[in-house]
Design a protein around this motif. Structure first.
Motif, short mmCIF file in Angstrom:
data_model
loop_
_atom_site.label_atom_id
_atom_site.label_comp_id
_atom_site.label_asym_id
_atom_site.label_seq_id
_atom_site.Cartn_x
_atom_site.Cartn_y
_atom_site.Cartn_z
N TRP A 18 81.01 -53.68 -31.05
CA TRP A 18 80.66 -54.17 -32.39
C TRP A 18 79.15 -54.18 -32.61
O TRP A 18 78.68 -53.98 -33.72
CB TRP A 18 81.27 -55.55 -32.61
CG TRP A 18 82.73 -55.52 -32.30
CD1 TRP A 18 83.69 -54.80 -32.98
CD2 TRP A 18 83.39 -56.14 -31.21
NE1 TRP A 18 84.90 -54.97 -32.37
CE2 TRP A 18 84.75 -55.79 -31.29
CE3 TRP A 18 82.98 -56.97 -30.18
CZ2 TRP A 18 85.70 -56.23 -30.37
CZ3 TRP A 18 83.93 -57.42 -29.26
CH2 TRP A 18 85.26 -57.05 -29.36
N ILE A 19 78.41 -54.42 -31.53
CA ILE A 19 76.94 -54.34 -31.66
C ILE A 19 76.56 -52.92 -32.07
O ILE A 19 75.73 -52.71 -32.96
CB ILE A 19 76.26 -54.75 -30.34
CG1 ILE A 19 76.50 -56.24 -30.08
CG2 ILE A 19 74.77 -54.45 -30.39
CD1 ILE A 19 75.98 -56.74 -28.75
N GLY A 20 77.21 -51.94 -31.45
CA GLY A 20 76.94 -50.54 -31.80
C GLY A 20 77.28 -50.26 -33.25
O GLY A 20 76.52 -49.60 -33.97
N ALA A 21 78.42 -50.79 -33.71
CA ALA A 21 78.81 -50.58 -35.10
C ALA A 21 77.79 -51.21 -36.03
O ALA A 21 77.44 -50.64 -37.08
CB ALA A 21 80.20 -51.17 -35.35
N LEU A 22 77.27 -52.36 -35.62
CA LEU A 22 76.25 -53.04 -36.43
C LEU A 22 74.98 -52.19 -36.50
O LEU A 22 74.37 -52.03 -37.57
CB LEU A 22 75.95 -54.41 -35.81
CG LEU A 22 75.14 -55.35 -36.69
CD1 LEU A 22 75.94 -55.75 -37.91
CD2 LEU A 22 74.72 -56.58 -35.90
N ILE A 23 74.59 -51.62 -35.34
CA ILE A 23 73.39 -50.77 -35.33
C ILE A 23 73.60 -49.55 -36.22
O ILE A 23 72.72 -49.15 -36.98
CB ILE A 23 73.05 -50.34 -33.88
CG1 ILE A 23 72.74 -51.57 -33.02
CG2 ILE A 23 71.86 -49.39 -33.87
CD1 ILE A 23 72.51 -51.25 -31.56
N MET A 24 74.82 -48.97 -36.14
CA MET A 24 75.12 -47.83 -37.01
C MET A 24 74.95 -48.21 -38.48
O MET A 24 74.35 -47.48 -39.27
CB MET A 24 76.57 -47.37 -36.80
CG MET A 24 76.78 -46.45 -35.63
SD MET A 24 78.46 -45.76 -35.70
CE MET A 24 79.25 -46.68 -34.42
N SER A 25 75.51 -49.38 -38.85
CA SER A 25 75.42 -49.80 -40.26
C SER A 25 73.97 -50.04 -40.66
O SER A 25 73.56 -49.67 -41.76
CB SER A 25 76.20 -51.09 -40.50
OG SER A 25 77.35 -51.11 -39.75
N LEU A 26 73.20 -50.66 -39.75
CA LEU A 26 71.79 -50.90 -40.06
C LEU A 26 71.06 -49.58 -40.26
O LEU A 26 70.22 -49.45 -41.16
CB LEU A 26 71.13 -51.71 -38.94
CG LEU A 26 71.52 -53.19 -38.90
CD1 LEU A 26 70.89 -53.86 -37.69
CD2 LEU A 26 71.07 -53.89 -40.18
N GLY A 27 71.40 -48.60 -39.40
CA GLY A 27 70.79 -47.28 -39.56
C GLY A 27 71.11 -46.71 -40.93
O GLY A 27 70.23 -46.19 -41.62
N GLY A 28 72.38 -46.83 -41.34
CA GLY A 28 72.78 -46.35 -42.67
C GLY A 28 72.02 -47.07 -43.76
O GLY A 28 71.51 -46.44 -44.70
N ALA A 29 71.89 -48.39 -43.62
CA ALA A 29 71.20 -49.17 -44.64
C ALA A 29 69.73 -48.78 -44.71
O ALA A 29 69.14 -48.71 -45.79
CB ALA A 29 71.34 -50.66 -44.34
N LEU A 30 69.14 -48.48 -43.55
CA LEU A 30 67.74 -48.08 -43.50
C LEU A 30 67.53 -46.75 -44.24
O LEU A 30 66.59 -46.59 -45.01
CB LEU A 30 67.31 -47.95 -42.03
CG LEU A 30 65.86 -48.16 -41.70
CD1 LEU A 30 65.41 -49.54 -42.14
CD2 LEU A 30 65.65 -48.00 -40.21
N SER A 31 68.44 -45.81 -44.01
CA SER A 31 68.35 -44.53 -44.73
C SER A 31 68.48 -44.75 -46.22
O SER A 31 67.82 -44.11 -47.03
CB SER A 31 69.48 -43.59 -44.30
OG SER A 31 69.37 -43.29 -42.96
#
Lengths: 661, 162
Positions: A623-636
């Motif tokens: 879930w931490i990985g999924a959170l990082i993925m989402s943050l990456g998406g939000a950053l883009s």
């Protein structure tokens, strides 16, 4: 009275959606500005009306108005306030209103922020969005009215299923729906482009942020659902390949492919025809997901038993929009001009490979999910397709995808240099090999896939970091200087690297949790202790506790390492009053290496209880990985806003040409 | 690679796509062949199922059949016509109860006892796994969820069924 207002507002919204569908599309065909201009106000008033309806429903829930059938069937006066509110979308009718609300919100956002959109594209997009809304509002009003009264009003509600009374699950549907429905934007833009028969890089710039936002929400929604299953279902499973889960995973896979192909389209004006098709298919899969979850066709722990009338209706909606869009696609797509060409070894080539593997994987999930339903419909034979199928068919497609991934960002557009890319990934390759060897040595006789998975996880993480280091030209500068460069990188570069890094983290979590868990089952009396993964869990006893709407048998365990107490875990069995249901709450002690997970079973008499103790290594990384993925998406996504003028400039450049035509 | 014409590149792309498509089709077919699990009623299990064949057994937990020995649980699954003895090591779901619907996954051993490694119980008070309802309907003993009083007597089901 407020409830009737809600119903009335929903009916009005239907009428407005009709206007939003018909006027702008006809206007765009005839070039009639006044008809096209009706789209914006229609979209905004539709949002206002559905918001009133949704507000009325929540109001009925908060006030426990049991004269409303929906509230009576799904709520209870003794429920905590947050679950009264979330109960509004914890059921079929309410969740469909939420679905429509998000749909209308997206339409209104296009109306408000889409001033720079070409007028016809905007009109057609809002028109298609209106049509989707129209279909779902008709569905709600005719088959799933949440405002239906029941007379005489019952004194008490039937309650919300207790396993749904949970913070993660209160948030899970809104996130999931924001993802599902978010993909409707890409769909509407795609159909609008087909209606116009024209598409360019500016189109992709418009579609990408919507797709990205939908993807971020869907990622969080899926992660929340998975985390909920982990702690609520009592044994630490985090993914079951259950059809309901697959229903959200298929649009995620297709949406991920769409995100990547839209990049090619935006940057290189290539892969247009494919991107349009993916946009249609991604939303079609969202509709398939809605059908699976909302029609009750599934045999699953999640499935609701609902009457078939609704299923047929959703099936009709799905068939109409998917079939209609694909027909339009077959007719208009050949008119779209092909864009720039590229060598096989290039960024584009890498993204094509990504798309091939993701869509193939999506197809594998699709077949595994729908084949049992089809077989039962045709032959009456009942089968279950579970984890073994998906492990055998899905994983082999994921392995090459993960292995190839770090190369993609290292390749240049148009023509790349594979050897050069490999050279830049030497550090990642070395560390990943080391991780694989360490995993192999540590696990002893474990599954052979686990060391490979561990190596791939590290490969993705270090590969993403290498990409950032390379972009900041780490090699040829003093640390201070390249740190400044690193901070100055575009947010989309950071976002992409973060998303890939997050995927690597998730992969590590999946490997740890699936390959190396340990489990102990025992009948324990107070004072008994059990050893697991270097920890000692001592059973202290059980006491009775009365909660707000349940009775609880609360057990207590002391978890110690080397004789030092680390935590006291209190798993329990709860008996809810309404509906009368028993649930389990587990006790979890998270550590860096993994979770100690304790669940209490039945009372075996004599003070003994059956107890299950697990150690789930690295599971939290999922879930931490999924959170990082989402943050990456939000950053883009944040990067996109900086360039919001870009489509407008492209439009102005295109305008003289369009005028001449 | 650089010397390829546009047409050759397109062919190479199509070839790549076909390869992935072919590979995934092969994967799907072999996986379906190997890992599909059939759902079988106790009557069918008693007559047709073979030892060592993996399947899902669905029906009702027979009244009075549940017995525990430490963490080892034994019970019988019935469709009222036939009953199959089941043993299961572990903790059953919260909704597992005598007289209620259940689905167990596992294999028959040499003594024709079903050794389950997974036990699923019905999801809530009114829900029954569709296969169970189907199997019971075929046996003519299906009562739709004990749900009849639902429309008129909202409070009457308090405490019912447990």
């Amino acid at each position: 009275m407020i409830v009737e207002w809600g119903h009335f507002a929903l009916t009005l919204a239907f009428a407005v959606a009709l206007v939003q569908t018909v006027a702008p599309i006809i206007g765009a065909q005839r070039g009639d500005d006044r008809l096209m201009d009706m789209a914006g106000p229609a979209a905004i008033s539709q949002l206002a009306l559905i918001a009133i309806a949704f507000g009325a429903l929540i109001w009925a829930y908060v006030g426990s108005d049991f004269s409303v059938r929906n509230v009576y069937e799904n709520s209870h006066s003794a429920k905590p306030l947050i679950y009264k509110i979330s109960g509004a979308w914890g059921n079929h009718e309410g969740s469909m209103v939420l679905w429509s609300l998000i749909l209308a919100l997206l339409g209104a956002l296009v109306a408000v922020f889409g001033r720079d959109l070409p007028a016809r594209l905007k009109a057609n997009t809002l028109g298609v969005q209106g049509a989707v809304s129209l279909a779902f509002l008709l569905f709600i009003l005719t088959t799933s009215n949440p405002f239906e009264r029941v007379l005489p009003a019952p004194f008490e509600g039937r309650g919300l299923n207790p396993i749904l009374q949970d913070p993660a699950l209160a948030l899970h549907p809104p996130f999931l729906y924001a993802g599902y429905v978010g993909f409707s934007m890409a769909f509407s833009f795609a159909v609008a482009a087909l209606l116009e028969g024209r598409i360019d890089a500016a189109w992709a710039r418009w579609v990408r942020p919507w797709t990205l936002a939908a993807w971020v929400f869907l990622t969080i929604g899926i992660a929340l659902g998975s985390y909920w299953a982990y702690y609520e279902l009592g044994w630490g499973g985090w993914w079951f390949w259950d059809p309901v889960e697959n229903a959200s995973f298929m649009p995620w896979l297709a949406g991920t492919a769409l995100l990547h192909s839209a990049v090619v389209m935006e940057k290189r004006d290539s892969l247009k025809v494919w991107t349009i098709l993916l946009a249609i298919l991604t939303f079609a899969l969202s509709l398939v997901g809605t059908f699976l979850v909302r029609s009750g066709v599934l045999t699953s722990v999640h499935a609701f038993a609902v009457d078939p009338e609704r299923g047929v209706f959703i099936l009709a909606i799905m068939a109409f929009f998917t079939g209609g869009a694909l027909t339009l696609y077959a007719w208009r797509a050949p008119q779209l001009k092909p864009g720039g060409s590229f060598a096989l070894i290039s960024r584009e080539g890498g993204l094509v490979l990504n798309n091939l593997l993701l869509t193939a994987a999506c197809g594998v999930v699709f077949i595994g999910t729908l084949y049992p339903l089809g077989l039962e419909a045709v032959t009456g034979e009942k089968i279950s397709v579970g984890a073994p199928y998906f492990n055998a068919a899905f994983l082999p497609l994921m392995l090459p995808l993960l292995a190839a991934l770090p190369f993609g960002p290292m390749l240049a557009w148009k023509r790349g240099d594979l050897a050069g890319a490999a050279q830049r990934l030497v550090v990642a390759a070395g560390l990943s090999l080391a991780a694989g060897v360490v995993a192999l040595a540590m696990q002893g006789p474990g599954p052979w896939l686990a060391p490979i998975g561990a190596a791939l996880g590290v490969w993705l993480i270090v590969g993403s970091l290498s990409e950032l280091a390379l972009r900041a030209r780490m090699g040829d500068a003093a640390p201070r200087e390249w740190l400044v460069r690193l901070a100055g990188l575009p947010r989309s570069a950071w976002g992409g690297a973060m998303a890939h890094l997050g995927l690597g983290v998730t992969v590590l979590g999946i490997v740890g949790a699936s390959a190396w868990p340990t489990e102990r089952i025992a009948a324990m009396k107070p004072g008994d202790a059990i050893e697991i993964a270097g920890y000692t869990a001592t059973f202290k006893g059980v006491k009775s506790v009365t909660g707000p709407n349940y009775e609880e048998a609360l057990a207590s365990f002391s978890v110690a390492r080397n004789g030092v107490e680390q935590a006291v875990l209190t798993p329990s069995k709860r008996l809810y009053a309404a509906p009368r249901t028993q649930t389990s709450e587990v006790g979890i002690m998270p550590t860096w290496a993994g979770d100690v997970y304790v669940a209490i079973g039945d009372n075996l008499g004599d003070g003994a209880h059956s107890v299950r103790v697990y150690f789930h290594p690295l599971v939290r990384l999922i879930w931490i990985g999924a959170l990082i993925m989402s943050l990456g998406g939000a950053l883009s996504l944040a990067d996109r806003r900086l360039r919001i003028g870009a489509p407008a400039r492209a439009k102005r450049r295109a305008a003289p040409a369009a005028g001449a035509a | 690679m650089a010397g390829m014409t546009r047409k050759q590149r397109r062919l190479a792309l199509i070839f790549g796509a076909m390869t992935v498509l072919g590979a995934s089709t092969a994967l799907v077919l072999s996986a379906l062949n190997d890992s599909v699990v059939y759902f079988i009623s106790p009557t069918d299990a008693a007559t047709k199922a073979q030892e060592g064949q993996r399947f899902r057994l669905g029906g009702l937990v027979q009244e009075g059949s549940v017995a525990r020995a430490g963490t080892r649980l034994s019970f019988a699954v019935t469709d009222t016509k036939s009953a199959i003895p089941v043993v299961y090591e572990g903790v059953v779901p919260d909704l597992f109860r005598e007289g209620q619907g259940v689905v167990a996954e596992g294999k028959l051993n040499a003594n024709r006892v079903f050794v389950a490694d997974t036990v699923l119980a019905k999801h809530d008070e009114n829900y029954m796994p569709p296969e169970v309802a189907e199997a019971l309907k075929r046996q003519g003993v299906f009562r739709p969820g004990g749900d009849a009083g639902r429309e008129t007597a909202p409070a009457a089901d308090k405490g019912g069924g447990s």
